[in-house]
Design an enzyme around this catalytic site. Structure first.
Site, short mmCIF file in Angstrom:
data_model
loop_
_atom_site.label_atom_id
_atom_site.label_comp_id
_atom_site.label_asym_id
_atom_site.label_seq_id
_atom_site.Cartn_x
_atom_site.Cartn_y
_atom_site.Cartn_z
N PHE A 166 0.86 -1.19 0.00
CA PHE A 166 0.00 0.00 0.00
C PHE A 166 0.90 1.25 0.00
CE2 PHE A 166 -2.63 3.13 2.43
CZ PHE A 166 -3.60 3.29 1.47
N ASN B 277 1.45 3.74 1.84
CA ASN B 277 2.18 4.24 3.01
C ASN B 277 3.17 3.23 3.57
OD1 ASN B 277 0.66 2.38 4.42
ND2 ASN B 277 -0.51 3.87 5.60
N LYS B 278 3.31 2.09 2.92
CA LYS B 278 4.23 1.07 3.45
C LYS B 278 5.67 1.36 3.02
CE LYS B 278 1.00 -0.97 5.67
NZ LYS B 278 -0.03 -1.92 5.32
N THR B 279 6.61 0.60 3.56
CA THR B 279 8.03 0.91 3.34
C THR B 279 8.40 0.88 1.86
OG1 THR B 279 8.60 0.13 5.53
CG2 THR B 279 10.40 0.23 3.93
#
Ligand SMILES: *Cc1c(COP(=O)(O)O)cnc(C)c1O
Length: 404
Positions: free
Chosen positions: A212, A214-216
């Site tokens: 997604f 906002n993930k790393t």
């Protein structure tokens, strides 16, 4: 004598949020219009080039060489034998549970302190999530509380490496082996996180990741499964592709799903994965700046820890207020920081507090405490030390330690 309020202070005052007067001027942002988001993707590698390649070649749907390439390279990165991509992390969890044979009437152990998807996927299978409290230092599932909750219906344990800190995998794997349970790792927030020098996600029977925004690392929306078990991998691949037989086209021996990743998503994911070490190093640098600048606040807030046998992935730098200072609760602090142009987010509400999983009688004290007092500070690759200096100066001001 009181100094006249500047615009920012007037706003804070008008909102009735500040009762301390103007004892110190607020730290100034260099660029006043800039807000600091809590998360932001960094797409500075080959993302654009690879996406254009998809468009130019017309391979934009769920077949294509980026999908294959991503699966091979992702398995390698995780130290797993097999990987399969899918459309998001929640679908990956659903596929992982189905591959393990979780069905109606089963019980699955899930941490109370996690994102809702970890429990929802259990519900998709008709099974029941059994919520377990977390430990106070890492906020991860408490292995000693798991044992008490195992019944004859328990089939699997979902562990979540929350905010990028590894769970206590030694204890969990031993418990699972002794009770004949599957271990499903929800590593959505934990790419690059290590336990005893091994990547999480490939330590249990099957692990899932989310990409997604906002993930790393991100592919916009996206997910993956990793495993060393060929049977689980094969089952997950069939189920994500409508249940189609791998040896006979358009023959469907089982009810499956359309959970495929597209070649465009995979193109972005390949480019992100090429620079995963950069993404991780950048987050660790941001975390180190936070540690450096927040030391003085150690009486008022609890900083994240990194257990000695682990490596934190720092998906989010999440802190906890020890006690409220002058009535400033976590929620009030979030509002004050928002007025400073700093976006933060509250830690997850414990699952047991939400309508689908409400369990009033349960004693989930640590997750309740963390859920009430925790917040995540901006953590992403576009931040520099000035940003962290500004954020921490604002925090100090709101928590009664004069900023310098
Ligand atoms: C993000 C996340 C998921 C789900 O991922 P999506 O790709 O948003 O479906 C699952 N579990 C945890 C712990 C997450 O943070």
């Amino acid at each position: 004598m009181l100094k006249p309020l500047n615009q920012e202070q007037s706003r804070v005052r008008a909102a009735g949020l500040d009762s301390r007067g103007s004892r110190s001027a607020p730290p100034r942002r260099l660029d006043k219009r800039k807000k600091i988001p809590v998360a932001a993707p960094c797409l500075a590698g080959n993302e654009k080039k690879y996406v254009l390649d998809c468009l130019n070649s017309t391979w934009i749907s769920s077949s294509g060489r980026y999908v294959e390439r991503f699966e091979i390279e992702f398995a390698k990165y995780c130290g797993a034998r097999y990987a399969t991509s899918c459309c998001n992390g929640t679908a990956a969890l659903h596929l992982a549970l189905l591959a393990c044979g979780i069905k109606a009437g089963d019980e699955v152990i899930v941490p109370d302190m996690t994102y809702i998807a970890s429990a929802n996927a259990v519900g998709y299978c008709g099974a029941r999530p059994v919520l377990i409290d977390c430990v106070k230092d890492t906020w991860n599932i408490d292995p000693s509380a798991i044992e008490r909750s195992i019944t004859s219906l328990t089939r699997a344990i979902i562990v979540v490496h929350l905010y990028g800190h590894s769970c206590d995998m030694g204890a969990i794997l031993a418990l699972a082996a002794a009770n004949n349970l599957f271990v499903i790792e929800d590593a959505a927030e934990a790419i690059g996180t290590q336990y005893e020098r091994r990547q999480v996600g490939a330590l249990g029977d099957i692990g899932i990741f989310s990409f997604f925004g906002n993930k790393t690392i991100t592919s916009g929306e996206g997910g993956a499964i990793v495993t060393n078990n060929k049977q689980l991998w094969k089952k997950a691949r069939i189920l994500k592709n409508q249940g189609m037989s791998p040896s006979r086209r358009y023959w469907f021996p089982t009810v499956g799903y359309n959970y495929r990743m597209t070649n465009i998503q995979a193109a972005i994911a390949v480019a992100q994965l090429e620079r995963v070490d950069w993404h991780l190093a950048k987050r660790r640098r941001v975390a180190n700046w936070y540690y450096e600048h927040l030391e003085e606040l150690s009486g008022r807030i609890v900083l994240p820890i990194e257990r000695p046998n682990t490596r934190h992935g720092f998906w989010m730098f999440s802190i906890r207020l020890k006690s409220s200072y002058r009535g400033i609760t976590r929620d009030k602090l979030i509002k004050l920081l928002a007025l400073d142009g700093i976006e933060t987010r509250p830690v997850f509400h414990p699952l047991h507090s939400m309508p689908p999983y409400r369990s009033p009688g349960s004693k989930l004290l640590v997750s309740s405490l963390v859920g009430r007092t925790g917040l995540s500070l901006p953590t992403h690759g576009k931040m520099n030390q000035e940003d962290v200096r500004y954020i921490t100066a604002c925090l100090k001001r709101h928590l009664g330690i004069a900023a310098n």
